[in-house]
Design an enzyme around this catalytic site. Structure first.
Site, PDB file in Angstrom:
ATOM      1  N   VAL A 122       0.863  -1.189   0.000  1.00  0.00           N
ATOM      2  CA  VAL A 122       0.000   0.000   0.000  1.00  0.00           C
ATOM      3  C   VAL A 122       0.899   1.238   0.000  1.00  0.00           C
ATOM      4  CG1 VAL A 122      -1.810  -1.258   1.235  1.00  0.00           C
ATOM      5  CG2 VAL A 122      -0.285   0.241   2.519  1.00  0.00           C
ATOM      6  N   VAL A 123       0.278   2.408   0.015  1.00  0.00           N
ATOM      7  CA  VAL A 123       1.053   3.650  -0.099  1.00  0.00           C
ATOM      8  C   VAL A 123       2.164   3.761   0.950  1.00  0.00           C
ATOM      9  CG1 VAL A 123      -0.614   5.108  -1.283  1.00  0.00           C
ATOM     10  CG2 VAL A 123      -0.849   4.724   1.164  1.00  0.00           C
ATOM     11  N   GLU A 124       3.228   4.485   0.572  1.00  0.00           N
ATOM     12  CA  GLU A 124       4.417   4.591   1.430  1.00  0.00           C
ATOM     13  C   GLU A 124       4.185   5.608   2.548  1.00  0.00           C
ATOM     14  OE1 GLU A 124       6.881   2.592   1.276  1.00  0.00           O
ATOM     15  OE2 GLU A 124       8.730   3.555   1.902  1.00  0.00           O
TER      16      GLU A 124
ATOM     17  N   LYS B 131       0.563   2.197   6.746  1.00  0.00           N
ATOM     18  CA  LYS B 131       1.122   0.841   6.704  1.00  0.00           C
ATOM     19  C   LYS B 131       0.901   0.138   8.047  1.00  0.00           C
ATOM     20  CE  LYS B 131       4.704   0.963   3.088  1.00  0.00           C
ATOM     21  NZ  LYS B 131       4.064   0.287   1.980  1.00  0.00           N
TER      22      LYS B 131
ATOM     23  N   SER C 184       9.756   0.763   0.495  1.00  0.00           N
ATOM     24  CA  SER C 184      11.079   1.004  -0.074  1.00  0.00           C
ATOM     25  C   SER C 184      11.957   1.794   0.881  1.00  0.00           C
ATOM     26  CB  SER C 184      10.964   1.716  -1.419  1.00  0.00           C
ATOM     27  OG  SER C 184      10.002   2.726  -1.367  1.00  0.00           O
TER      28      SER C 184
ATOM     29  N   HIS D  95      11.359  -6.419  -0.581  1.00  0.00           N
ATOM     30  CA  HIS D  95      11.439  -5.208  -1.404  1.00  0.00           C
ATOM     31  C   HIS D  95      11.671  -5.562  -2.869  1.00  0.00           C
ATOM     32  CE1 HIS D  95      13.699  -1.212  -2.373  1.00  0.00           C
ATOM     33  NE2 HIS D  95      12.434  -1.159  -2.717  1.00  0.00           N
TER      34      HIS D  95
ATOM     35  N   ASN E  23      10.934  -1.851  -9.364  1.00  0.00           N
ATOM     36  CA  ASN E  23       9.964  -1.483 -10.393  1.00  0.00           C
ATOM     37  C   ASN E  23      10.633  -1.454 -11.770  1.00  0.00           C
ATOM     38  OD1 ASN E  23       7.715  -0.415 -11.646  1.00  0.00           O
ATOM     39  ND2 ASN E  23       8.049   1.669 -10.897  1.00  0.00           N
TER      40      ASN E  23
ATOM     41  N   GLU F 253      15.040  -7.653  -2.388  1.00  0.00           N
ATOM     42  CA  GLU F 253      15.755  -7.563  -1.113  1.00  0.00           C
ATOM     43  C   GLU F 253      14.844  -8.146  -0.041  1.00  0.00           C
ATOM     44  OE1 GLU F 253      18.326  -3.733  -0.224  1.00  0.00           O
ATOM     45  OE2 GLU F 253      16.597  -3.150  -1.419  1.00  0.00           O
TER      46      GLU F 253
ATOM     47  N   ASN G 109      19.149   1.010  -2.075  1.00  0.00           N
ATOM     48  CA  ASN G 109      18.925   2.463  -2.109  1.00  0.00           C
ATOM     49  C   ASN G 109      19.942   3.200  -1.256  1.00  0.00           C
ATOM     50  OD1 ASN G 109      16.881   2.660  -3.946  1.00  0.00           O
ATOM     51  ND2 ASN G 109      15.253   2.394  -2.440  1.00  0.00           N
TER      52      ASN G 109
HETATM   53  N1  LIG Z   1       6.790   2.458  -7.321  1.00  0.00           N
HETATM   54  C1  LIG Z   1       8.016   2.055  -7.094  1.00  0.00           C
HETATM   55  O1  LIG Z   1       8.949   2.289  -7.883  1.00  0.00           O
HETATM   56  C2  LIG Z   1       8.313   1.228  -5.873  1.00  0.00           C
HETATM   57  C3  LIG Z   1       9.428   0.389  -5.840  1.00  0.00           C
HETATM   58  C4  LIG Z   1       9.654  -0.412  -4.726  1.00  0.00           C
HETATM   59  C5  LIG Z   1       8.783  -0.339  -3.652  1.00  0.00           C
HETATM   60  N2  LIG Z   1       7.723   0.506  -3.683  1.00  0.00           N
HETATM   61  C6  LIG Z   1       6.836   0.538  -2.524  1.00  0.00           C
HETATM   62  O2  LIG Z   1       5.663  -0.216  -2.803  1.00  0.00           O
HETATM   63  C7  LIG Z   1       4.554   0.328  -2.105  1.00  0.00           C
HETATM   64  C8  LIG Z   1       3.466   0.642  -3.096  1.00  0.00           C
HETATM   65  O3  LIG Z   1       3.918   1.560  -4.039  1.00  0.00           O
HETATM   66  P1  LIG Z   1       3.187   1.835  -5.419  1.00  0.00           P
HETATM   67  O4  LIG Z   1       4.153   2.597  -6.242  1.00  0.00           O
HETATM   68  O5  LIG Z   1       2.635   0.565  -5.924  1.00  0.00           O
HETATM   69  O6  LIG Z   1       2.017   2.793  -4.967  1.00  0.00           O
HETATM   70  P2  LIG Z   1       0.603   3.071  -5.657  1.00  0.00           P
HETATM   71  O7  LIG Z   1       0.163   4.374  -5.152  1.00  0.00           O
HETATM   72  O8  LIG Z   1       0.689   2.827  -7.117  1.00  0.00           O
HETATM   73  O9  LIG Z   1      -0.332   1.941  -5.062  1.00  0.00           O
HETATM   74  C9  LIG Z   1      -0.747   1.885  -3.736  1.00  0.00           C
HETATM   75  C10 LIG Z   1      -2.106   1.191  -3.705  1.00  0.00           C
HETATM   76  O10 LIG Z   1      -2.423   0.888  -2.365  1.00  0.00           O
HETATM   77  C11 LIG Z   1      -3.827   1.052  -2.212  1.00  0.00           C
HETATM   78  N3  LIG Z   1      -4.160   1.146  -0.802  1.00  0.00           N
HETATM   79  C12 LIG Z   1      -4.069   2.208   0.018  1.00  0.00           C
HETATM   80  N4  LIG Z   1      -4.488   1.853   1.256  1.00  0.00           N
HETATM   81  C13 LIG Z   1      -4.842   0.555   1.205  1.00  0.00           C
HETATM   82  C14 LIG Z   1      -5.354  -0.375   2.130  1.00  0.00           C
HETATM   83  N5  LIG Z   1      -5.620  -0.009   3.378  1.00  0.00           N
HETATM   84  N6  LIG Z   1      -5.587  -1.632   1.727  1.00  0.00           N
HETATM   85  C15 LIG Z   1      -5.352  -1.992   0.456  1.00  0.00           C
HETATM   86  N7  LIG Z   1      -4.880  -1.152  -0.474  1.00  0.00           N
HETATM   87  C16 LIG Z   1      -4.621   0.100  -0.106  1.00  0.00           C
HETATM   88  C17 LIG Z   1      -4.134   2.288  -3.030  1.00  0.00           C
HETATM   89  O11 LIG Z   1      -5.498   2.350  -3.362  1.00  0.00           O
HETATM   90  C18 LIG Z   1      -3.249   2.060  -4.243  1.00  0.00           C
HETATM   91  O12 LIG Z   1      -3.930   1.344  -5.247  1.00  0.00           O
HETATM   92  C19 LIG Z   1       5.085   1.526  -1.359  1.00  0.00           C
HETATM   93  O13 LIG Z   1       5.410   1.140  -0.065  1.00  0.00           O
HETATM   94  C20 LIG Z   1       6.327   1.905  -2.143  1.00  0.00           C
HETATM   95  O14 LIG Z   1       7.265   2.603  -1.381  1.00  0.00           O
HETATM   96  C21 LIG Z   1       7.456   1.272  -4.775  1.00  0.00           C
END
Ligand SMILES: NC(=O)c1ccc[n+]([C@@H]2O[C@H](COP(=O)([O-])OP(=O)(O)OC[C@H]3O[C@@H](n4cnc5c(N)ncnc54)[C@H](O)[C@@H]3O)[C@@H](O)[C@H]2O)c1
Length: 721
Positions: A405-407, A412, A434, A455, A458, A467, A505
């Site tokens: 879910v969102v960072e 979380k 991340s 981890h 993307n 990781e 990172n």
């Molecule tokens: N995008 C990247 O490059 C990347 C790389 C590695 C790790 N991450 C990590 O992965 C995680 C997700 O990132 P993302 O880029 O996919 O974000 P994103 O914003 O594309 O997706 C997040 C999703 O989580 C959903 N969400 C929010 N609250 C929720 C809940 N309570 N239950 C279920 N779903 C919920 C949102 O509706 C959204 O669809 C983050 O922790 C981010 O740091 C991202």
């Protein structure tokens, strides 16, 4: 009918003669595979001599008693051999080549039955016989150029003489294995048969050759003569392919070029002279830093696989997974799991997100269908493994949950606490965060032993690294289960300890800080990109910032600044901050350091943008300055090396091998340089420390650790060579 007699018996192979037919069978004792190590060469040398002096043999059949014919050279052993003097290497190679030529020169016909796999030296063995029959499921090839070398046991000599220079260059330069149909079409093998008919077919061919139905002497003669190419044809073939390979490798991988050059030089020579030419090129390559780095990567990979196997013993099998969040990462994880056969629940709080996640997955599956990797039935089966949901209804039966879910730490934490209530007490829960500390996320959990980090990078389906982050309380079983799951997803997991930025990172951002300082000091970011791409990075730091997204980078920078204030807290405004302030978030917003327009295929195409230069100028107090390429490289790479060293010293990863593999697979660190620590070894730590000292005014990121200085003083290296 005569009885069988043993002509030679060693620990790696034997030769038994029955009714005038000698069967040389590779069957390494107490080993699961046959490989070309020194003991095998010694055995084969003696067997070849015995065959050359036998007077009751009319034909030779070569085969293997293992599931694979010969998997290739023993890289560990040969890597050591490359450290010998050039003369010693020359002698060793002449000895091995004499053995293959002795087999080729036997005054009776010979056939190899190729089962499973014949790679590298294994394939060179097959080429020394007159004919080859291949099992229809077998594969053959020359992977040597992937290790920075080329076939050195006659491969570059016999292959072009057998299948023509064009084909030989392709086989040797790309290093890929070929299936039986391709091998037959090229002329590398004479027949392809079902596995259970292999030996009978090879025997039949041999008997017919003995009976004079085939001109086996002509076969031998062809392989021993110069290439059948006139001078103009040869010049065309070799020059054109060299140009092509140079374009592909951007001049960074010397092995395929050396192979083409030596094949060209040897084209007019007979076998023995050509083999001498091959040996000289081989020795030259074996001594390059590229070969050392690429061989080390192979060994690193083996080490990681070995660790993975150990974990496999205590891992729980994941029959049903779940992912929280159907966004960029969640959707990617769901697709990868479904594609690899592990059913997965995909939960989000928004219907649209779920629709988008499913759409993404369907797009990837469709691409697989387009490329002929799967049919529509398989695609439907794959898609059915993703079960979308807005509730925790079915979470009672899942073996592992990946939170994506969102960072945001608060969100979380609440999502993780909620999840813990819905799953069984055996379910492993992993966060794809991340940047947020795994221990802080675990703090309020009831079962922190079942929690850890997983981890992904993307885009999930493309990036090979995962990781696996061990929290203080994560159990070995939890770690093992997630390592095993990563393997099942076709990824390479590296287990690391918790720290800000984790392994990859944490080491990447000091490189980015170096980049920002260079800009502040007046450097042109496009020039920096060019220099770093020439150094071997798939994209330079400005372009990479655009792809990652400026806001994402800024967020990670903040986390790192808080985690390592002594060296990563920045003073002043960077060009990255200016980009964010101006809404230039990179590729996703259409502009960053560059401007992006869609090309015909809808892919973002980067172009120069004057506005970016204007904005960057606002942080360049002393205006623009032309900074030399060498300085750019050092100012970018030194902070990365030092941070890699720190991470190793702190035990974030257990070995230098894992640190380097993390950088290569997670960031695209130039593989031929072997990773930050291997690159430091190649320069020598004393040189690295001296260079770092020249830049000490740039801050603590340029300050080598005490241990680095100690290693420099003692002449030590990370890989102990
Ligand atoms: N995008 C990247 O490059 C990347 C790389 C590695 C790790 N991450 C990590 O992965 C995680 C997700 O990132 P993302 O880029 O996919 O974000 P994103 O914003 O594309 O997706 C997040 C999703 O989580 C959903 N969400 C929010 N609250 C929720 C809940 N309570 N239950 C279920 N779903 C919920 C949102 O509706 C959204 O669809 C983050 O922790 C981010 O740091 C991202």
């Amino acid at each position: 009918m005569e009885s069988a007699s043993m002509l030679y018996e060693g620990s790696k192979l034997s030769v038994e003669v029955t009714d005038g037919i000698a069967v040389l069978c590779f069957d390494a004792r107490e080993a699961s595979v046959n490989k070309f190590d020194q003991a095998t060469i010694d055995d084969l040398n003696q067997a070849a001599q015995a065959l050359a002096h036998a007077d009751d043999v009319k034909g030779l059949l070569v085969k293997s008693a293992k599931p694979a014919f010969i998997v290739g050279a023993d890289i560990m052993e040969f890597g050591e051999r490359f450290k010998a003097s050039e003369d010693e290497m020359r002698e060793w190679m002449a000895d091995a080549n004499r053995m293959f030529s002795t087999i080729e020169d036997l005054n009776f016909p010979s056939v190899t039955a190729i089962n499973g796999m014949a790679l590298g030296g294994g394939l060179e063995m097959c080429l020394s016989t007159d004919y080859r029959v291949m099992g229809e499921k077998a594969q053959i090839g020359f992977p040597e150029t992937k290790l920075g070398i080329y076939p050195g046991f006659g491969g570059t000599v016999r292959t072009p003489r057998l299948i023509g220079a064009d084909n030989a260059i392709e086989w040797i330069a790309d290093g890929n294995p070929r299936r039986a149909d391709k091998a037959f079409k090229a002329g590398m093998v004479d027949a392809v048969v079902a596995e259970d008919e292999l030996e009978a077919a090879a025997r039949d061919l041999l008997k017919r050759a003995i009976a004079g139905e085939f001109d086996w002497q002509a076969r031998k003669a062809e392989k021993k003569a110069p290439l059948k190419l006139n001078k103009t044809e040869a010049a065309m073939t070799f020059q054109t392919s060299k140009g092509f390979v140079l374009g592909q490798t951007k001049g960074m991988y010397p092995a395929p070029i050396e192979a083409i050059d030596r094949m060209a030089k040897a084209a007019g020579m007979d076998r023995d002279a050509a083999i001498k030419e091959e040996t000289e090129g081989f020795i030259k390559l074996a001594k390059t830093t590229e070969a050392a780095a690429l061989i080390q990567l192979f060994l690193n990979d083996q080490l990681i696989k070995k660790k993975g196997k150990k974990y496999g013993k205590i891992a729980h099998t994941i029959e049903q997974a779940a992912v929280l969040g159907a966004g960029i990462m969640g959707g990617g994880i769901a697709y990868q799991s479904a594609y690899k056969g592990v059913p997965i629940l995909m939960k989000d709080i928004k219907e649209e997100a779920i629709d988008q996640g499913l759409e993404e997955a369907a797009k990837h599956f469709s691409k697989g269908v387009e490329r002929g990797k799967m049919d529509t039935a398989k695609m439907a089966e794959g898609m059915s493994r993703i079960r979308p949901t807005l509730t925790y209804g079915d979470f009672g039966n899942v073996d592992a949950v990946i939170e994506a879910v969102v960072e945001n730490p608060k969100i979380k934490k609440s999502v993780l606490a909620e999840t813990e209530e819905k799953v069984s007490d055996k379910t492993i829960v992993a966060s794809n965060t991340s940047s947020i500390s795994i221990d802080s996320l675990a703090a309020d959990l009831k079962r922190p032993e079942n929690f850890l980090g997983m981890h992904f990078f993307n885009p999930v389906h493309k990036m090979p690294l995962v990781e696996v982050i061990k929290g203080e309380k994560s159990s070995e079983e939890a770690i093992a289960t997630i390592v095993d799951y990563a393997h099942r997803l076709g990824k390479t997991p590296i287990v690391v300890n918790d720290c800000p930025g984790f392994l990859v990172n944490r080491i990447l951002f000091p490189y980015f800080f170096g980049f920002q300082q260079l800009i502040t000091d007046g450097a042109d970011f496009a020039k920096i990109d060019k220099v770093m791409e020439k150094f071997g990075w798939p994209m330079g730091p400005a372009y990479l910032s655009d792809v990652v997204g400026m806001d994402t980078s800024q967020h990670v920078e903040e986390v790192l600044a808080e985690g390592y204030p002594d060296r990563m807290a920045q003073d002043g405004t960077s060009s990255l901050d200016v980009m964010v302030e101006n809404g230039r978030l990179g590729q996703k917003s259409g502009s960053g350091y560059y401007k992006y327009e869609k090309d015909k295929k809808g892919r973002p195409k980067k172009t120069q943008d004057d506005k970016a230069y204007e904005l960057v100028a606002s942080v360049q107090k002393d205006g623009q300055k032309d900074i030399e390429a060498d300085e750019i490289i050092d100012r970018m790479m030194i902070p990365m090396i030092i941070e890699a060293a720190r991470a190793l010293e702190e035990g974030i990863a257990e070995t230098p091998n894992e640190v380097d593999m993390g950088l290569i697979m997670g960031l695209g660190f130039p593989p031929f340089r072997g990773g930050a620590l291997k690159y430091a070894d190649a320069q020598g730590l004393a040189t690295v420390c001296d260079k770092a000292d020249q830049y000490s005014h740039l801050g603590k990121l340029y300050e080598p650790t005490e241990r680095m200085r100690e290693m420099a003083a003692n002449g030590e290296t990370y890989y102990g060579q």
